[in-house]
Scaffold this active site. Structure first.
Site, PDB file in Angstrom:
ATOM      1  CG  ASP A 516     -31.766 110.890  -9.897  1.00 19.69           C
ATOM      2  OD1 ASP A 516     -32.422 111.855  -9.732  1.00 19.69           O
ATOM      3  OD2 ASP A 516     -32.025 109.761  -9.502  1.00 19.69           O
ATOM      4  CG  ASP A 719     -31.428 109.902 -13.728  1.00 19.48           C
ATOM      5  OD1 ASP A 719     -31.887 110.910 -13.351  1.00 19.48           O
ATOM      6  OD2 ASP A 719     -31.395 108.712 -12.760  1.00 19.48           O
TER       7      ASP A 719
END
Length: 847
Positions: A516, A719
């Protein structure tokens, strides 16, 4: 850093853990697991030979008594454990009596002592702590378990250490006795064969009959004093048709001893040419195996040093403010909300928030990063970290078992007790290995009796005993768990925590590391990254005016500019006539000067030519940044950029991943232009931008389909689905609880450098396990035919039972020694993080 109490909570699945005494090899593990799996309600069972514990998982309540009975049925025992409870409501001795009576009525309790003065109960036995608390509550009092508290954990570790030390002392004593008695037996028997004239010397002095009697006496003492442990465990296991390594040793040595007894006291029962004694074989085998056990015990102690070192980092005392006074209290007495004073050089006793003073804190024991971190008002600190030169006070936010350090210890213990997928093969093989060895020994005996040269009985006995001894599967049982213990412990020292043991095996196979962007590659919050000035303007003056006006806005970009001015200790002038110009920017008077701030179109509206900043604007655009402009008193003064800056550690981490042969992909919800600009700067191989959380899951699936196993690194709630979808999920330690709970590995350092550390450590650990398994299986298996005598027809070579015992002991020592090499694993990041644990030890010794 993680400072909330449930950052690292384990899974919600109910887990019951038992210590087990008496296991000595991998086949023992298999039998215990098999019996426990028969208990109704048991879902999964993990038995670890090195930690000597069984972890039983179930989604429904389990009867501890049934589990203990299953362990005992397998031929092993569950030692009594000590549980401490804090009790409220007792007022007199009769209360003590009632509580003790209630505790002793709980199944599994062997003793219960209640102290009115300390308001504590100490219970010995195997009863569940929940059942103990319930019994006290039913008696009319309140109770809570204090075993998870910091001091208790240290006490538990000290108790375990003392127990292991006592075991090592016992083995040292037994080995010494055996060695002292075995040496003359070996000299008397083998000296006659190896030293010219020795046979005649013995015959002419004490005589061969007295020689054999003397060997009989000494060997009897060796076998039935220091060696009695093998018979106490080996023969009962054989009687249950569940032989283990003790059974191999017991049968092998007793066969040699029994044959020698007949040869000594009833030689007429043996055929001509077969009257020989093998007292020295029985004695030497016991002595060598005791030596192997002693070396194993010492090496096992070193495998758990990481846990002991972590526990040793916990402070014993804390300076707490109570009633306007500072008093020293045991760490167990500190409560959440207490004000705790920390002096220079102190180890911080609890997790907390700094409310007075400032300093630098060495957090290497948590993060593996050697550089001390600045702490000011509002900063969070973690128990076990070391204050440097300044003094400060903190408000305790987590104490005892809720501190980050305690949770790290708990996580490492769970990872060390886990069983990797590679262990499944070992378990299947070892379940059948020992019975197969007995079959091989019987076949060896029969073959030599039927086809062997004279004296056939002697050849048959010697070779069958050699087969039994050479094949002891000690090394097989130690091969995997010792490497796991050392590897996960080393990981903890480097700030890499494996929440799930299987991640240690899966991570090495990753082909792609997907990351990410926000909070992983970048700092995760906007910051002023660029402030370029026009001729005639000063940095401090421009930043002061711009920040003063932006202070009127709550926009994240505005807050970043204000924070930048605060970081430089710039005082802001008064602001008046503030006005927001919709779609363009803002304008106001600051310090008596007219200031306008906005995009290029706002400057054009005001008649300012931004061409002077064209090169800077292009560079910012290439970096994915959106520039702002400031005009002061009608003149273009500066171009400004606010962005989420890339962490200083990120470029080196990306390079290290490439050096490991991995592709790096970035998956982000940010816009494509910004994402591609950052990827270009960092050398990232693939970019997936403008995706929602579900899109991240799809991206992970696509990467798995195209490249193979994927490791995903993230830190936010969004996430969590991708972390769960990836083959291995790695959570940045500064991230959210949800992300960490969904991850398999937690990187305490808060940056991407933990990823190459984790992957390199995974590769090193699995390589180490494979080396151990090859040695344990190949070595033992290859030598069984040699022990059986296959080399005799062609080369006249036989493997003496004495050498077989030495080879078997060497196998276990090699496996343990090889696993301990992981303690010196070096991170691929090229930092001195290997010195972190050494600094911790030096500090503890200095204190």
């Amino acid at each position: 850093m993680m400072h909330t109490q449930d950052k690292l909570n384990p899974s919600a699945v109910t887990v019951i853990s038992f210590p087990i005494e008496g296991m000595s090899c991998a086949s023992c593990v298999g039998r215990v697991e098999a019996e426990l799996k028969k208990v109704e309600g048991v879902d999964t069972v993990t038995v670890n030979l090195v930690t000597e514990r069984a972890d039983i998982q179930s989604a429904s309540p389990l009867d501890r008594g049934s589990l203990i009975n299953a362990i005992e049925k397998a031929g092993y025992s569950v030692p009594a454990e000590t549980t401490e409870l804090s009790i409220e409501g007792m007022t007199c001795a009769s209360c003590v009596g009632r509580v003790e009576k209630a505790l002793k009525a709980v199944p599994g309790v062997t003793s219960a002592v209640v102290n009115l003065a300390t308001e504590r109960a100490t219970i010995q036995g195997s009863a569940d702590a929940t059942a103990l608390v319930t019994a006290i509550e039913n008696a009319g009092y309140d109770a809570r378990v204090i075993a998870a508290a910091t001091g208790s954990r240290r006490g538990e570790t000290d108790e375990r250490t003392e127990k292991k030390d006592a075991e090592r002392r016992g083995l040292t004593r037994d080995f010494t006795i055996a060695a002292v008695l075995t040496v003359p037996v070996f000299i008397l028997e083998m000296g006659s064969h190896l030293i010219p004239g020795m046979h005649d010397l013995i015959a002419s002095t004490i005589g061969m009959e007295t020689n054999w009697y003397l060997q009989f006496v000494l060997t009897t003492i060796v076998l039935f004093v220091p060696g009695i442990r093998f018979y106490h465990k080996g023969f009962p296991a054989l009687g249950r048709l569940a032989p283990d390594m003790n059974s191999l040793v017991a049968v092998g040595t007793m066969a040699a001893y029994g044959y020698s007894l007949v040869a000594t006291f009833a030689p007429g029962l043996l055929p001509d040419g077969a009257v020989n004694v093998y007292f020295e074989a029985a004695a030497v085998i016991v002595t060598l195996i005791l030596l192997g056990r002693l070396l194993e015990a010492r090496a096992k102690g070193r495998t758990s040093e990481a846990i002991k070192r972590l526990v040793g980092l916990q402070a014993k005392m804390a300076r707490v403010r109570r009633d306007d006074k500072s008093i020293e209290l045991p760490i167990d007495s500190v409560l959440s909300g207490d004000i705790v004073e920390v002096r220079p050089g102190d180890r911080i006793p609890v997790d907390g928030e700094l409310i007075e003073g400032e300093s630098y804190v060495d957090e290497s024991m948590i993060t593996g990063e050697p550089i001390p971190v600045s702490k000011k008002h509002g900063s969070e600190v973690v128990a076990g970290t070391v204050n440097q030169k300044g003094a400060f006070a903190i408000r305790a936010t987590a104490v005892g078992g809720n501190t980050v350090l305690s949770q790290i210890i708990r996580m490492v213990e769970e990872a060390q007790g886990s069983k990797l997928p590679i262990q499944a093969l070992v378990d299947k093989v070892t379940m059948y290995f020992v019975p197969a060895v007995f079959v091989a020994a019987i076949l060896t005996f029969g073959t030599w009796m039927w086809f062997g040269p004279s004296p056939a009985l002697t050849f048959a006995l010697v070779n069958a005993v050699a087969v039994l001894i050479i094949a002891c599967p000690c090394a097989m049982g130690l091969a995997t768990p010792t490497s796991i213990m050392v590897g996960t412990g080393r990981g903890a020292e480097l700030g890499v925590l494996f929440r799930k043991g299987e991640a240690l095996q899966l991570l090495k196979d990753a082909k792609v590391v997907a990351v990410d962007k926000t909070g992983t590659l970048t700092e995760g919050k906007p910051a002023l990254t660029d402030l370029e000035l026009a001729t005639g303007f000063e940095h401090v003056d421009v930043l002061a005016l711009v920040a003063a006006i932006e202070a009127k806005s709550e926009h994240p970009i505005a807050r970043a500019i204000v924070n930048a001015a605060a970081a430089e200790n710039i005082s802001l002038p008064d602001v008046s006539n503030f006005e927001s110009v919709t779609g363009f920017g803002v304008k106001a008077e600051a310090g008596g000067k007219r200031v306008e701030i906005g995009a290029d179109r706002y400057m054009s509206e005001l008649g300012h030519d931004v061409a002077a900043f064209s090169k800077v604007a292009k560079r910012l655009g290439d970096e994915g940044k959106s520039p702002l402009y400031a005009a002061i008193e009608g003149k273009l003064a500066a171009i400004i950029a606010v962005a989420d800056p890339i962490k200083e550690t990120t470029p080196a981490a990306i390079k290290a991943l490439h050096d490991l042969g991995l592709k790096v992909a970035m998956i982000t919800g940010d816009n494509v232009h910004t994402a591609k600009a950052i990827a270009a700067r960092l050398g990232i191989d693939e970019v997936v931008a403008e995706v929602l959380p579900d899109g991240k899951v799809d991206a992970v699936r696509r990467l798995k389909g195209e490249h193979g196993k994927v490791a995903f690194v993230g830190d936010g709630i969004n996430d969590a689905p991708a972390l769960a979808e990836a083959d291995v999920g790695l959570a940045i330690g500064t991230g959210t609880d949800i992300a960490i709970e969904a991850a398999d590995v937690v990187l305490m350092s808060g940056n991407l450098q933990g990823v190459p550390k984790a992957i390199a450590l995974s590769k090193a650990t699995i390589d180490n396990i494979r080396q151990n398994l090859f040695w344990a299986f190949a070595y033992n298996t290859a030598l069984i035919p040699v022990a059986a005598g296959v080399l005799y027809p062609a080369y006249d070579i036989l493997l003496s039972p004495v050498f077989a015992a030495g080879a078997m002991a060497l196998s276990s020592v090699f496996v343990l020694g090889n696993a301990l090499r992981l303690r010196h694993f070096r991170s691929p990041m090229g930092t001195d993080d290997n010195d972190v644990s050494q600094r911790q030890v030096e500090f503890a010794q200095a204190k």
